[in-house]
Design a protein around this motif. Structure first.
Motif, mmCIF file in Angstrom:
data_model
loop_
_atom_site.group_PDB
_atom_site.id
_atom_site.type_symbol
_atom_site.label_atom_id
_atom_site.label_comp_id
_atom_site.label_asym_id
_atom_site.label_seq_id
_atom_site.Cartn_x
_atom_site.Cartn_y
_atom_site.Cartn_z
ATOM 1 N N LEU A 239 0.830 -1.207 0.000
ATOM 2 C CA LEU A 239 0.000 0.000 0.000
ATOM 3 C C LEU A 239 0.865 1.257 0.000
ATOM 4 C CD1 LEU A 239 -2.851 1.229 0.183
ATOM 5 C CD2 LEU A 239 -2.652 1.090 2.675
ATOM 6 N N GLU A 240 0.520 2.195 -0.886
ATOM 7 C CA GLU A 240 1.140 3.515 -0.921
ATOM 8 C C GLU A 240 0.020 4.549 -0.949
ATOM 9 O OE1 GLU A 240 4.230 4.161 -3.799
ATOM 10 O OE2 GLU A 240 4.705 2.022 -3.884
ATOM 11 N N LEU A 241 -0.081 5.307 0.108
ATOM 12 C CA LEU A 241 -1.171 6.278 0.243
ATOM 13 C C LEU A 241 -0.717 7.646 -0.230
ATOM 14 C CD1 LEU A 241 -4.056 5.867 1.555
ATOM 15 C CD2 LEU A 241 -3.175 7.235 3.440
ATOM 16 N N ARG A 242 -1.509 8.269 -1.067
ATOM 17 C CA ARG A 242 -1.256 9.626 -1.554
ATOM 18 C C ARG A 242 -2.369 10.529 -1.031
ATOM 19 N NH1 ARG A 242 2.763 7.052 -2.595
ATOM 20 N NH2 ARG A 242 3.621 6.643 -4.676
ATOM 21 N N LEU A 243 -2.103 11.207 0.090
ATOM 22 C CA LEU A 243 -3.121 11.991 0.792
ATOM 23 C C LEU A 243 -2.919 13.483 0.567
ATOM 24 C CD1 LEU A 243 -5.400 12.473 2.888
ATOM 25 C CD2 LEU A 243 -3.646 12.213 4.679
ATOM 26 N N VAL A 244 -3.997 14.156 0.165
ATOM 27 C CA VAL A 244 -4.004 15.618 0.077
ATOM 28 C C VAL A 244 -5.061 16.142 1.051
ATOM 29 C CG1 VAL A 244 -4.389 17.633 -1.378
ATOM 30 C CG2 VAL A 244 -3.239 15.612 -2.328
ATOM 31 N N PRO A 245 -4.654 16.709 2.196
ATOM 32 C CA PRO A 245 -5.608 17.296 3.131
ATOM 33 C C PRO A 245 -6.037 18.694 2.668
ATOM 34 C CG PRO A 245 -3.534 16.647 4.204
ATOM 35 C CD PRO A 245 -3.292 16.709 2.738
ATOM 36 N N VAL A 246 -7.274 19.033 2.976
ATOM 37 C CA VAL A 246 -7.832 20.331 2.600
ATOM 38 C C VAL A 246 -8.521 20.930 3.818
ATOM 39 C CG1 VAL A 246 -9.488 21.545 1.124
ATOM 40 C CG2 VAL A 246 -8.164 19.621 0.201
ATOM 41 N N SER A 247 -8.150 22.156 4.181
ATOM 42 C CA SER A 247 -8.832 22.850 5.270
ATOM 43 C C SER A 247 -10.099 23.501 4.734
ATOM 44 C CB SER A 247 -7.917 23.895 5.902
ATOM 45 O OG SER A 247 -7.638 24.942 4.991
ATOM 46 N N ALA A 248 -11.174 23.365 5.513
ATOM 47 C CA ALA A 248 -12.481 23.851 5.077
ATOM 48 C C ALA A 248 -13.043 24.843 6.089
ATOM 49 C CB ALA A 248 -13.448 22.675 4.914
ATOM 50 N N PRO A 249 -13.996 25.670 5.680
ATOM 51 C CA PRO A 249 -14.568 26.676 6.579
ATOM 52 C C PRO A 249 -15.676 26.109 7.463
ATOM 53 C CG PRO A 249 -15.474 26.943 4.392
ATOM 54 C CD PRO A 249 -14.459 25.845 4.284
ATOM 55 N N LEU A 250 -15.334 25.094 8.260
ATOM 56 C CA LEU A 250 -16.236 24.577 9.277
ATOM 57 C C LEU A 250 -15.405 24.229 10.495
ATOM 58 C CD1 LEU A 250 -17.251 20.887 8.442
ATOM 59 C CD2 LEU A 250 -15.519 22.100 7.173
ATOM 60 N N ALA A 251 -16.029 24.202 11.676
ATOM 61 C CA ALA A 251 -15.271 23.984 12.906
ATOM 62 C C ALA A 251 -14.968 22.509 13.130
ATOM 63 C CB ALA A 251 -16.048 24.544 14.093
ATOM 64 N N ARG A 252 -15.952 21.651 12.878
ATOM 65 C CA ARG A 252 -15.808 20.226 13.158
ATOM 66 C C ARG A 252 -16.053 19.407 11.901
ATOM 67 N NH1 ARG A 252 -17.059 18.017 18.481
ATOM 68 N NH2 ARG A 252 -17.129 19.633 20.080
ATOM 69 N N GLY A 253 -15.411 18.246 11.846
ATOM 70 C CA GLY A 253 -15.760 17.265 10.833
ATOM 71 C C GLY A 253 -14.659 16.970 9.842
ATOM 72 N N ILE A 254 -14.680 15.749 9.329
ATOM 73 C CA ILE A 254 -13.793 15.304 8.256
ATOM 74 C C ILE A 254 -14.613 14.511 7.254
ATOM 75 C CG2 ILE A 254 -11.986 13.606 7.690
ATOM 76 C CD1 ILE A 254 -10.431 14.514 10.063
ATOM 77 N N LEU A 255 -14.370 14.768 5.973
ATOM 78 C CA LEU A 255 -14.895 13.927 4.905
ATOM 79 C C LEU A 255 -13.706 13.489 4.058
ATOM 80 C CD1 LEU A 255 -17.329 12.709 3.369
ATOM 81 C CD2 LEU A 255 -17.296 14.756 1.933
ATOM 82 N N THR A 319 -13.750 2.105 -11.379
ATOM 83 C CA THR A 319 -13.287 3.084 -10.398
ATOM 84 C C THR A 319 -14.291 3.173 -9.259
ATOM 85 O OG1 THR A 319 -12.153 4.386 -12.082
ATOM 86 C CG2 THR A 319 -12.668 5.494 -10.010
ATOM 87 N N VAL A 320 -13.777 3.090 -8.049
ATOM 88 C CA VAL A 320 -14.630 3.111 -6.863
ATOM 89 C C VAL A 320 -14.144 4.211 -5.922
ATOM 90 C CG1 VAL A 320 -15.434 1.797 -4.864
ATOM 91 C CG2 VAL A 320 -15.105 0.649 -7.068
ATOM 92 N N ALA A 321 -15.077 4.999 -5.408
ATOM 93 C CA ALA A 321 -14.776 6.005 -4.390
ATOM 94 C C ALA A 321 -15.291 5.496 -3.048
ATOM 95 C CB ALA A 321 -15.433 7.336 -4.735
ATOM 96 N N LEU A 322 -14.403 5.454 -2.066
ATOM 97 C CA LEU A 322 -14.757 5.034 -0.704
ATOM 98 C C LEU A 322 -14.756 6.267 0.181
ATOM 99 C CD1 LEU A 322 -14.926 2.044 -1.231
ATOM 100 C CD2 LEU A 322 -12.710 2.787 -2.116
ATOM 101 N N LEU A 323 -15.866 6.504 0.875
ATOM 102 C CA LEU A 323 -16.027 7.733 1.648
ATOM 103 C C LEU A 323 -16.132 7.443 3.135
ATOM 104 C CD1 LEU A 323 -18.060 7.994 -1.114
ATOM 105 C CD2 LEU A 323 -17.837 10.357 -0.388
ATOM 106 N N GLY A 324 -15.518 8.318 3.938
ATOM 107 C CA GLY A 324 -15.637 8.237 5.387
ATOM 108 C C GLY A 324 -15.869 9.615 5.967
ATOM 109 N N ALA A 325 -16.816 9.723 6.893
ATOM 110 C CA ALA A 325 -17.123 10.995 7.547
ATOM 111 C C ALA A 325 -17.164 10.783 9.054
ATOM 112 C CB ALA A 325 -18.457 11.553 7.057
ATOM 113 N N LEU A 326 -16.627 11.750 9.793
ATOM 114 C CA LEU A 326 -16.672 11.700 11.257
ATOM 115 C C LEU A 326 -16.426 13.086 11.829
ATOM 116 C CD1 LEU A 326 -13.431 11.941 11.886
ATOM 117 C CD2 LEU A 326 -13.466 9.480 11.738
#
Length: 361
Positions: A239-255, A319-326
């Motif tokens: 496994l090789e993960l290529r992660l790009v984090p993005v800051s959003a205009p909300l206080a809580r949460g990750i998608l 192509t499959v998109a896997l989504l996680g929110a918390l």
């Protein structure tokens, strides 16, 4: 004041957002009494000095005491300290209490990144500093209950996962266990501002953050190696993960959205069945039936949502998109730490965590 609760807890590093969430959850815990909060900030002041919602809720004050003293006489210590600061605190507690009579050493749940990796060289590479206590790395169990529940129950030391890590691991865990996760995986993770901590910075200042989306640490985020380690243990290969984090205009949460290529026989219905079976019986992971995961549905709660979106097959692949929110402060932070604490103490895993969060968020 006696409360009749079975266990006693201390929080070290309680003035930040993660510490505040720990405190809120512990104050309503049916079996664990919060007896002490240590901090270098607000010393001698009530807990409401850092969290106004605690006004007149508790008589506890922030205590400016050393970690070993903060851990005295308690069953569990939860650390809300920064990376690089948590490890020496753990070492001090272990040295002071590890040689005591049986039962004298409290269980420890650390919310920093100091003990999530097993390799000190990997820690130095991703956290850009030498590990303060490499000899203690082997003592810690990774605190993702959906992966390591039995090991957490038996553990004395737990390293609670990062917020991005939890969202991405949950989104990809069923594929790893099914032997379908291999090679390069691209991920975008969108996060709220509380993940940056309570201390303001140029990147979290409201006029800059509000109404803005901004990538940061692209391909270099420190949660990458723990995600790779966890998913490899679950069955991922090379496994090789290529992660790009993005800051959003909300206080809580990750998608988080991960993109993989699968054989075309993995239809949407088959993938949906795989994910529902993988998380059947999990108390805090939901697979929504009529929508995809979203932050508003989990904000303020310890629940996570995962989901699958599958494209049309092309050339035998799909192509499959896997989504996680918390919520990054609850299931991605303090809530998951308390979940591990509950397991370590033999309590109901859901204790103080079962509320669904507010709506609207």
């Amino acid at each position: 004041m006696a409360t009749g609760k079975r266990f006693r807890a201390a929080v070290i590093g309680g003035s930040g957002y993660g510490g505040a969430e720990l405190i809120r959850r512990l104050l309503v815990h049916p079996d664990v009494e919060l007896v002490r909060v240590a901090s270098v900030d607000f010393v001698g002041e009530p807990l409401s000095a850092a969290d106004p919602a605690l006004e007149q809720v508790t008589e506890l004050v922030f205590e400016g005491i050393a970690p070993a003293e903060a851990a005295r006489g308690v069953d569990v210590v939860l650390l809300g300290l920064p990376h690089g600061v948590a490890a020496p605190a753990v070492d001090a507690i272990a040295r002071a209490h590890g040689g005591a009579a049986p039962g004298g050493m409290p269980r420890i749940v650390d919310m920093s990144g100091d003990f999530r990796l097993k390799d000190a060289a990997a820690y130095a590479r991703w956290y850009r500093r030498d590990h303060p206590c490499p000899e203690r790395l082997a003592d810690f169990v990774y605190g993702l209950p959906e992966l390591d529940r039995a090991a957490i129950r038996a553990a004395r030391f737990v390293a609670s996962p990062g917020c991005f890590a939890t969202a991405i691991e949950l989104a990809l865990l069923p594929l790893a266990r099914a032997g379908l996760l291999e090679g390069v995986v691209h991920v975008q993770g969108i996060t709220g501002s509380s993940g940056s901590g309570a201390t303001p910075s140029a990147g979290t200042h409201h006029p800059v953050r509000a109404g803005n989306l901004r990538a940061y640490k692209p391909l270099e985020h420190q949660h990458v190696p723990e995600i790779t380690e966890a998913l490899t243990r679950a069955g991922a290969r090379d496994l090789e993960l290529r992660l790009v984090p993005v800051s959003a205009p909300l206080a809580r949460g990750i998608l988080a959205t991960a993109f993989v290529e699968l054989p075309e026989e993995w239809t949407p219905a088959r993938l949906d069945a795989l994910y529902r079976e993988a998380f059947a019986g999990e108390p805090f992971v939901r697979v929504p039936r009529r929508r995809l995961p979203e932050v508003a549905a989990v904000s303020g709660s310890n629940f996570a949502e995962v989901g699958v979106a599958a494209g049309e097959p092309r050339g035998g692949r799909r192509t499959v998109a896997l989504l996680g929110a918390l919520d990054n402060l609850v299931k991605g932070g303090a809530g998951q730490a308390i979940e591990s604490m509950n397991l370590m103490l033999g309590l109901d895993e859901r204790a103080s965590l079962a509320d669904p969060g507010p709506w609207p968020p």
